[in-house]
Structures are given as C-alpha cells and as structure tokens.
Design a protein around this motif. Sequence first.
Motif: not given
Length: 333
Positions: A33-35, A110-112, A228-230
């Motif tokens: 799911g993370n991928k 990116g994500f953060m 969420l993914i992090l």
Amino acid sequence: MDLSAIIIVLAKLLFLMIVGYVLNRTKVLDSRGNKAVSALLVNATNPALVIGAMAATEGVARDQVMKVILLGIAIYILLPLMAFLIVRLLHIDLKKRGTAQLLLIFGNTGFMAIPVLQTLYGDVSVFYCNIMNLPFNFLIYSYGVYLLSKDAARQREEIGEGSETSGGSGTAASGKAPGGFSWKLFLSPGILASALALIMYFTQIRLPAAVSDTLLYLGNCTPPLSMLILGSVLAEFPLKSVFADLKINLMLLIKLLLMPVLILLMAKLIFTDPVIIGIATLTFAMPCGTMCAILSKDKGGDTMTASGGVVFSTVISMITIPIVYMLLGPFFG
C-alpha cells in the motif's frame, strides 16, 4: 513572525504521521500500500500540484527564479562536501560513512517540506521548492548509490564474503550499471513537471482557470497523503534503530540545526526577499528523506543506520524546525 503558525502546522503533520503509523500497525496499510500511494504521489498528485501552483507565480521576477535554480545547484554541490567533512570530524564508523553522508545530504524535501512551506508561504513555495531541488534525483541516484555501494563493499569485506556475494538486493543483484544511475530519471513526472513549470513561467503561458484549479485541487491531496505515508513507512522500521548510534544522532542534530543556518546565510547573500530566504532555509531544515532508508535497503547499505536516522531526525525535527523558523525572525523585520 508568529511562532504559533509553525507549531500548528507541525502539530497537524505529526497527527497525520501518527495516523499513518497506526494504519500500518493495524494492517490497513502495508508495504504494498505504501508503494502504491507513494507512486500516486510521485507520478500524479505532486506533479499536478507543481503545475497547478503556477497560478501563484504572477509577478515573480525572472531573475529571482534563475537565482533560486543556481542556489539549488550551489547547495547540492556544498552538501556533499560538508557531509564528507562532518563524518570524518565525528569519526563515524568506516562501515557507516557512506550511509551517514547520504543522511546528511538528502532531506525530506518533498513529502514533508511541501506541506510545511505551502501552509506558511502559499502555493508559490511549491514552485520554488521543486526548482531548487532539481539536482536531488540526479545526485541521489548517482552519488548516493555510490556512497551506499562503498558501505556494502566494506561490510562484505568484514564478513569475508568478497565480491562474489551481492548481499541480497545489493547493486550486483539489481542488474543495473555501476552506480545505479539511469538517464530515465530525467523523465520522471516530478522533474518533467518542474521543467514544464519553468517553461510555462518563462514563456508566460497560462492554463485556463478551470484546468489550473483542477490540477491544484488534485495536487492539494499531496500534503495530507504524504504525511500519512511517511508515518506508515516509519512504522516499518524498528524503533530500536533510533538509539543504535549516538554519533549518528549527534550528526543529525548538526544537519537539522547548523546546516539550515548555513543555507540561511547563503540565501541572505543572494536574496532580499524574506519569503525566498524562508523557503530555502526551511527546505533544508527537513529531516532525512525516507528514500535514504529505502535506497539503502535496495543497495545493500547499512539499513539499520539509515532507518534509525530517518526515524530519529523526523521525530526530533518537530523541535528543530520551530527553532530554525525563529532564526528567520530578524529577516522578516
């Protein structure tokens, strides 16, 4: 400067990370799911955000944009040099030096960074952040993989495996050319979106409002999904790895506090706009990128050190980011 603004932002992000962590532990999310969601972020929502945010670049001076691009290149030339010196000054274990340098150079820009910057500085910060980090992919898949391959080779030498054993999913097992770099990296949606945004900016091409708003609407899924993914990804790493090496943790405190100060001084020499100074400084005040741990696992590096560094820096950044933000205060006066 209102310190409560950054605290509220980080509190929201922390809550989303905790939710992601719980979703992983309760098996709602897993590695597959993370991928999948990571692929959605990288290939769809973030590129949409980059293009959709172009509407906020009205009135942005062209010379400022060129300076931001050059600042990003200069920073990614400086960071490897600083990382090289820091790991030696701290006498980091020889088998961990490549991984340690990887953690120092590549942050979660990116994500953060994007949810923090977008909340504080608006949509234009997405444009600035992405073009400033154009060298990221090129460097992590060339120099970053080289650093990890050195660690993997040293580990094999220590346990007497020699060059015949690839260590599972290391470089030899990946089937890629030495270094793992591919020119296809320049065709990734993120880089293509950033390049398209630059072309649109310099040619003054504007999308119809309906298209721009739709892209921005899709792109605004990026900040909450990314956190969420992090949190879910961090749940896959053993918590004991956080305390595995005190020298690594000290090194990461240097990354989170001293490196942003250096970027702040560099940006202050080039820019007078406090918003650009703030964006540049906070971008490089982010914790280690989860890509460091993922790439380390894939290339046979010191995954325990990499994952511990990602978890430790992410947690401690909830304290260090407000400190860095406060340092920006005089430049907004």
